[in-house]
Design a protein around this motif. Structure first.
Motif, PDB file in Angstrom:
ATOM      1  N   PRO A  79       0.795  -1.225   0.000  1.00  0.00           N
ATOM      2  CA  PRO A  79       0.000   0.000   0.000  1.00  0.00           C
ATOM      3  C   PRO A  79       0.831   1.281   0.000  1.00  0.00           C
ATOM      4  CG  PRO A  79      -0.880  -1.533   1.586  1.00  0.00           C
ATOM      5  CD  PRO A  79       0.428  -2.101   1.100  1.00  0.00           C
ATOM      6  N   SER A  80       2.000   1.270   0.629  1.00  0.00           N
ATOM      7  CA  SER A  80       2.800   2.490   0.688  1.00  0.00           C
ATOM      8  C   SER A  80       3.773   2.617  -0.472  1.00  0.00           C
ATOM      9  CB  SER A  80       3.558   2.552   2.010  1.00  0.00           C
ATOM     10  OG  SER A  80       4.505   1.498   2.065  1.00  0.00           O
ATOM     11  N   LEU A  81       3.906   1.597  -1.282  1.00  0.00           N
ATOM     12  CA  LEU A  81       4.867   1.605  -2.379  1.00  0.00           C
ATOM     13  C   LEU A  81       4.625   2.731  -3.377  1.00  0.00           C
ATOM     14  CD1 LEU A  81       7.292   0.197  -3.656  1.00  0.00           C
ATOM     15  CD2 LEU A  81       5.692  -1.297  -4.828  1.00  0.00           C
ATOM     16  N   PRO A  82       3.410   2.939  -3.898  1.00  0.00           N
ATOM     17  CA  PRO A  82       3.231   4.011  -4.880  1.00  0.00           C
ATOM     18  C   PRO A  82       3.495   5.386  -4.283  1.00  0.00           C
ATOM     19  CG  PRO A  82       1.229   2.694  -4.697  1.00  0.00           C
ATOM     20  CD  PRO A  82       2.207   2.167  -3.707  1.00  0.00           C
ATOM     21  N   LEU A  83       3.033   5.627  -3.067  1.00  0.00           N
ATOM     22  CA  LEU A  83       3.222   6.939  -2.458  1.00  0.00           C
ATOM     23  C   LEU A  83       4.696   7.220  -2.216  1.00  0.00           C
ATOM     24  CD1 LEU A  83       1.994   9.503  -1.364  1.00  0.00           C
ATOM     25  CD2 LEU A  83       1.743   8.380   0.832  1.00  0.00           C
ATOM     26  N   SER A  84       5.428   6.231  -1.713  1.00  0.00           N
ATOM     27  CA  SER A  84       6.849   6.456  -1.471  1.00  0.00           C
ATOM     28  C   SER A  84       7.597   6.647  -2.787  1.00  0.00           C
ATOM     29  CB  SER A  84       7.453   5.302  -0.670  1.00  0.00           C
ATOM     30  OG  SER A  84       7.363   4.093  -1.378  1.00  0.00           O
ATOM     31  N   THR A  85       7.180   5.955  -3.833  1.00  0.00           N
ATOM     32  CA  THR A  85       7.807   6.124  -5.145  1.00  0.00           C
ATOM     33  C   THR A  85       7.570   7.528  -5.677  1.00  0.00           C
ATOM     34  OG1 THR A  85       7.492   3.781  -5.617  1.00  0.00           O
ATOM     35  CG2 THR A  85       7.912   5.218  -7.501  1.00  0.00           C
ATOM     36  N   VAL A  86       6.346   8.025  -5.545  1.00  0.00           N
ATOM     37  CA  VAL A  86       6.007   9.362  -6.028  1.00  0.00           C
ATOM     38  C   VAL A  86       6.722  10.429  -5.206  1.00  0.00           C
ATOM     39  CG1 VAL A  86       4.109  11.016  -6.221  1.00  0.00           C
ATOM     40  CG2 VAL A  86       3.803   8.683  -7.029  1.00  0.00           C
ATOM     41  N   LYS A  87       6.779  10.259  -3.878  1.00  0.00           N
ATOM     42  CA  LYS A  87       7.393  11.260  -3.015  1.00  0.00           C
ATOM     43  C   LYS A  87       8.889  11.413  -3.274  1.00  0.00           C
ATOM     44  CE  LYS A  87       5.692  11.686   1.340  1.00  0.00           C
ATOM     45  NZ  LYS A  87       5.363  11.196   2.684  1.00  0.00           N
ATOM     46  N   ILE A 111      -1.459   4.204 -11.724  1.00  0.00           N
ATOM     47  CA  ILE A 111      -1.933   5.375 -12.450  1.00  0.00           C
ATOM     48  C   ILE A 111      -2.554   6.294 -11.412  1.00  0.00           C
ATOM     49  CG2 ILE A 111      -3.452   6.195 -14.289  1.00  0.00           C
ATOM     50  CD1 ILE A 111      -3.369   3.236 -15.343  1.00  0.00           C
ATOM     51  N   PHE A 112      -2.106   7.557 -11.377  1.00  0.00           N
ATOM     52  CA  PHE A 112      -2.631   8.454 -10.351  1.00  0.00           C
ATOM     53  C   PHE A 112      -2.831   9.854 -10.890  1.00  0.00           C
ATOM     54  CE2 PHE A 112       1.842   9.463 -10.036  1.00  0.00           C
ATOM     55  CZ  PHE A 112       1.869  10.801  -9.657  1.00  0.00           C
ATOM     56  N   LEU A 166      -4.764  15.585  -2.697  1.00  0.00           N
ATOM     57  CA  LEU A 166      -5.188  14.196  -2.539  1.00  0.00           C
ATOM     58  C   LEU A 166      -4.739  13.383  -3.750  1.00  0.00           C
ATOM     59  CD1 LEU A 166      -8.865  14.745  -1.366  1.00  0.00           C
ATOM     60  CD2 LEU A 166      -6.908  14.187   0.059  1.00  0.00           C
ATOM     61  N   TYR A 167      -4.269  12.178  -3.496  1.00  0.00           N
ATOM     62  CA  TYR A 167      -3.890  11.279  -4.584  1.00  0.00           C
ATOM     63  C   TYR A 167      -5.037  10.312  -4.838  1.00  0.00           C
ATOM     64  CZ  TYR A 167       0.969  12.786  -4.253  1.00  0.00           C
ATOM     65  OH  TYR A 167       2.117  13.517  -4.270  1.00  0.00           O
ATOM     66  N   PHE A 168      -5.464  10.223  -6.094  1.00  0.00           N
ATOM     67  CA  PHE A 168      -6.439   9.241  -6.531  1.00  0.00           C
ATOM     68  C   PHE A 168      -5.654   8.237  -7.368  1.00  0.00           C
ATOM     69  CE2 PHE A 168      -8.773  13.033  -5.612  1.00  0.00           C
ATOM     70  CZ  PHE A 168      -9.921  12.572  -4.998  1.00  0.00           C
ATOM     71  N   VAL A 169      -5.594   6.991  -6.889  1.00  0.00           N
ATOM     72  CA  VAL A 169      -4.702   5.995  -7.473  1.00  0.00           C
ATOM     73  C   VAL A 169      -5.498   4.784  -7.953  1.00  0.00           C
ATOM     74  CG1 VAL A 169      -2.694   4.521  -7.051  1.00  0.00           C
ATOM     75  CG2 VAL A 169      -2.899   6.706  -5.854  1.00  0.00           C
ATOM     76  N   ALA A 170      -5.119   4.294  -9.120  1.00  0.00           N
ATOM     77  CA  ALA A 170      -5.655   3.033  -9.638  1.00  0.00           C
ATOM     78  C   ALA A 170      -4.465   2.119  -9.920  1.00  0.00           C
ATOM     79  CB  ALA A 170      -6.459   3.274 -10.917  1.00  0.00           C
ATOM     80  N   THR A 171      -4.638   0.851  -9.651  1.00  0.00           N
ATOM     81  CA  THR A 171      -3.592  -0.130  -9.943  1.00  0.00           C
ATOM     82  C   THR A 171      -4.175  -1.213 -10.843  1.00  0.00           C
ATOM     83  OG1 THR A 171      -4.126  -1.495  -8.028  1.00  0.00           O
ATOM     84  CG2 THR A 171      -2.468   0.223  -7.720  1.00  0.00           C
ATOM     85  N   THR A 172      -3.322  -1.764 -11.686  1.00  0.00           N
ATOM     86  CA  THR A 172      -3.767  -2.841 -12.552  1.00  0.00           C
ATOM     87  C   THR A 172      -2.584  -3.713 -12.956  1.00  0.00           C
ATOM     88  OG1 THR A 172      -4.922  -3.414 -14.596  1.00  0.00           O
ATOM     89  CG2 THR A 172      -3.594  -1.422 -14.648  1.00  0.00           C
ATOM     90  N   GLY A 173      -2.875  -4.967 -13.115  1.00  0.00           N
ATOM     91  CA  GLY A 173      -1.891  -5.910 -13.631  1.00  0.00           C
ATOM     92  C   GLY A 173      -2.194  -6.264 -15.072  1.00  0.00           C
ATOM     93  N   GLN A 174      -3.259  -5.672 -15.603  1.00  0.00           N
ATOM     94  CA  GLN A 174      -3.704  -5.943 -16.970  1.00  0.00           C
ATOM     95  C   GLN A 174      -3.274  -4.804 -17.893  1.00  0.00           C
ATOM     96  OE1 GLN A 174      -5.367  -8.858 -17.582  1.00  0.00           O
ATOM     97  NE2 GLN A 174      -5.056  -9.295 -15.419  1.00  0.00           N
ATOM     98  N   ILE A 225       1.838   7.781 -14.598  1.00  0.00           N
ATOM     99  CA  ILE A 225       1.715   6.349 -14.871  1.00  0.00           C
ATOM    100  C   ILE A 225       3.104   5.733 -14.773  1.00  0.00           C
ATOM    101  CG2 ILE A 225       1.039   4.631 -16.581  1.00  0.00           C
ATOM    102  CD1 ILE A 225      -0.624   7.042 -17.838  1.00  0.00           C
ATOM    103  N   PHE A 226       3.229   4.718 -13.921  1.00  0.00           N
ATOM    104  CA  PHE A 226       4.495   3.995 -13.859  1.00  0.00           C
ATOM    105  C   PHE A 226       4.235   2.547 -13.506  1.00  0.00           C
ATOM    106  CE2 PHE A 226       3.846   6.046  -9.782  1.00  0.00           C
ATOM    107  CZ  PHE A 226       4.105   5.056  -8.853  1.00  0.00           C
ATOM    108  N   ASN A 227       5.219   1.695 -13.780  1.00  0.00           N
ATOM    109  CA  ASN A 227       5.074   0.262 -13.581  1.00  0.00           C
ATOM    110  C   ASN A 227       6.165  -0.223 -12.638  1.00  0.00           C
ATOM    111  OD1 ASN A 227       5.353  -2.660 -14.072  1.00  0.00           O
ATOM    112  ND2 ASN A 227       3.851  -2.289 -15.676  1.00  0.00           N
ATOM    113  N   LEU A 228       5.770  -0.951 -11.598  1.00  0.00           N
ATOM    114  CA  LEU A 228       6.709  -1.556 -10.660  1.00  0.00           C
ATOM    115  C   LEU A 228       6.325  -3.008 -10.459  1.00  0.00           C
ATOM    116  CD1 LEU A 228       6.930   1.174  -7.863  1.00  0.00           C
ATOM    117  CD2 LEU A 228       8.701   0.581  -9.498  1.00  0.00           C
ATOM    118  N   ASP A 229       7.254  -3.896 -10.698  1.00  0.00           N
ATOM    119  CA  ASP A 229       7.049  -5.332 -10.476  1.00  0.00           C
ATOM    120  C   ASP A 229       5.807  -5.871 -11.175  1.00  0.00           C
ATOM    121  OD1 ASP A 229       9.333  -5.316  -8.859  1.00  0.00           O
ATOM    122  OD2 ASP A 229       8.151  -4.838  -7.069  1.00  0.00           O
TER     123      ASP A 229
END
Length: 132
Positions: free
Chosen positions: A9-17, A35-36, A42-50, A26-30
């Motif tokens: 859960p904290s991975l995207p926020l720490s990456t952005v910060k 996508i945010f 406020l950060y509105f975040v969506a995640t997808t593996g597709q 938009i970025f891809n990790l693992d």
């Protein structure tokens, strides 16, 4: 088994910060795409593996932010916290099993069962009143 080194859960926020300069929306990790958008701090975040259209996801997140503002009056952390149940109900109506349904405020007015705490931002003071 190794202990996890990062919390998902904290991975995207720490990456952005800690991104040098402005982080891309938009970025891809693992193998997971993040996508945010950022609105009013406020950060509105969506995640997808597709494989999805990033433009569609950004548009959906932008429309979600607008719906939350329409229902809560002001889009800030306090209004989201005060109207958490309402926001959850709206999310449930807007997205079904990861697929967008509707983001039209007029269509969503009859959907939620909880009443919004209407937030009005007046200079330095915030007042609340129940909207009928």
């Amino acid at each position: 088994m190794k202990p996890p080194t990062r919390s998902t859960p904290s991975l995207p926020l720490s990456t952005v910060k800690f991104w040098h300069g402005d982080a891309p929306p938009i970025f891809n990790l693992d193998g997971v795409s993040y996508i945010f958008i950022k609105k009013n701090g406020l950060y509105f975040v969506a995640t997808t593996g597709q494989n999805v259209s990033p433009c569609s996801v950004v548009e959906m997140l932008t429309k979600m932010a607008k719906v939350f503002k329409d229902f809560c009056g002001v889009l800030n952390e306090e209004s989201i916290r005060k109207n958490f149940v309402l926001v959850y109900e709206l999310l449930d109506e807007m997205v079904d099993f990861g697929h967008p349904q509707t983001t039209n405020t007029e269509h969503l007015k009859c959907a939620p069962h909880s009443r919004p705490l209407w937030m009005t931002h007046l200079k330095k003071h915030t007042t609340m009143q129940v909207r009928c």
